[in-house]
Design a protein around this motif. Sequence first.
Motif, short mmCIF file in Angstrom:
data_model
loop_
_atom_site.label_atom_id
_atom_site.label_comp_id
_atom_site.label_asym_id
_atom_site.label_seq_id
_atom_site.Cartn_x
_atom_site.Cartn_y
_atom_site.Cartn_z
N ARG A 2 2.18 2.09 -3.63
CA ARG A 2 1.30 2.16 -4.80
C ARG A 2 1.36 3.53 -5.49
O ARG A 2 1.24 3.61 -6.70
CB ARG A 2 -0.13 1.80 -4.43
CG ARG A 2 -0.28 0.32 -4.17
CD ARG A 2 -1.69 -0.06 -3.89
NE ARG A 2 -1.77 -1.49 -3.62
CZ ARG A 2 -2.83 -2.10 -3.17
NH1 ARG A 2 -3.94 -1.41 -2.94
NH2 ARG A 2 -2.81 -3.40 -2.95
N LYS A 3 1.55 4.58 -4.73
CA LYS A 3 1.66 5.91 -5.34
C LYS A 3 2.93 6.05 -6.17
O LYS A 3 3.05 6.96 -6.98
CB LYS A 3 1.64 6.99 -4.26
CG LYS A 3 0.29 7.18 -3.63
CD LYS A 3 0.30 8.33 -2.65
CE LYS A 3 -1.09 8.53 -2.06
NZ LYS A 3 -1.13 9.67 -1.16
N ASP A 4 3.87 5.14 -5.98
CA ASP A 4 5.14 5.18 -6.72
C ASP A 4 5.11 4.38 -8.01
O ASP A 4 6.05 4.43 -8.79
CB ASP A 4 6.28 4.66 -5.83
CG ASP A 4 6.46 5.48 -4.57
OD1 ASP A 4 6.27 6.71 -4.65
OD2 ASP A 4 6.80 4.90 -3.53
N LEU A 5 4.02 3.63 -8.24
CA LEU A 5 3.93 2.81 -9.46
C LEU A 5 3.81 3.68 -10.71
O LEU A 5 3.03 4.63 -10.74
CB LEU A 5 2.71 1.89 -9.41
CG LEU A 5 2.83 0.61 -8.61
CD1 LEU A 5 1.48 -0.12 -8.58
CD2 LEU A 5 3.90 -0.30 -9.18
N VAL A 6 4.60 3.34 -11.71
CA VAL A 6 4.48 3.96 -13.03
C VAL A 6 4.29 2.79 -13.99
O VAL A 6 5.20 2.00 -14.20
CB VAL A 6 5.73 4.78 -13.40
CG1 VAL A 6 5.58 5.36 -14.81
CG2 VAL A 6 5.97 5.87 -12.38
N LEU A 7 3.09 2.68 -14.52
CA LEU A 7 2.75 1.54 -15.37
C LEU A 7 3.02 1.89 -16.83
O LEU A 7 2.39 2.79 -17.38
CB LEU A 7 1.29 1.17 -15.17
CG LEU A 7 0.93 0.84 -13.71
CD1 LEU A 7 -0.57 0.76 -13.55
CD2 LEU A 7 1.60 -0.43 -13.27
N MET A 8 3.94 1.17 -17.42
CA MET A 8 4.30 1.38 -18.82
C MET A 8 3.85 0.14 -19.58
O MET A 8 4.36 -0.94 -19.35
CB MET A 8 5.82 1.54 -18.96
CG MET A 8 6.44 2.55 -18.02
SD MET A 8 5.96 4.22 -18.39
CE MET A 8 6.81 4.47 -19.91
N LEU A 13 0.81 -1.22 0.00
CA LEU A 13 0.00 0.00 0.00
C LEU A 13 0.85 1.27 0.00
O LEU A 13 0.55 2.21 -0.74
CB LEU A 13 -0.93 0.01 1.20
CG LEU A 13 -2.12 -0.95 1.17
CD1 LEU A 13 -2.86 -0.93 2.50
CD2 LEU A 13 -3.05 -0.59 0.03
N HIS A 14 1.89 1.30 0.80
CA HIS A 14 2.68 2.53 0.91
C HIS A 14 3.52 2.81 -0.34
O HIS A 14 4.06 3.90 -0.47
CB HIS A 14 3.58 2.48 2.16
CG HIS A 14 4.73 1.52 2.06
ND1 HIS A 14 4.57 0.16 2.18
CD2 HIS A 14 6.04 1.75 1.84
CE1 HIS A 14 5.74 -0.42 2.05
NE2 HIS A 14 6.66 0.51 1.83
#
Length: 137
Positions: free
Chosen positions: A27-33, A24-25
């Motif tokens: 998820r804001k860092d995910l960059v989906l390419m 959870l902590h």
Amino acid sequence: PVRTPIFVCTGAEAVSSVYSRTPLHRRKDLVLMQNGVVRTMLPADACPTIAGMLRASGIASQVVSSPQSLDALAAEKLLWATCMWLVCHANNAINVCQIHDSPPCQQQLREVVSELLPIARLALTPLDTVNSNTHPL
């Protein structure tokens, strides 16, 4: 570390799994390419930041404001890929650059686009606005 982008390259079918398995902590860092359409995975407030990062790296990016806009862009991408694939393979598997360098291939591309574009536009038209006399479904 937190606030460091986590770049993930995957198909659209795996995005949900990647997201749910990410702590959870982070998820804001995910960059989906990926080469598909991500509809609901990114928090709205993160989209401009991610788009800015992509643009800074020379990657075209667009943040859309509605599902209809996203559908239109997805249809455009699908139409582009379909038309290019057809023309590439009709010409001994040449590549996209070769299509753009060849006037006969450019003409083929214009013909394929003119044939498929009305279908793509119709697919994006809400059914209650389609005239059944003009466009039988």
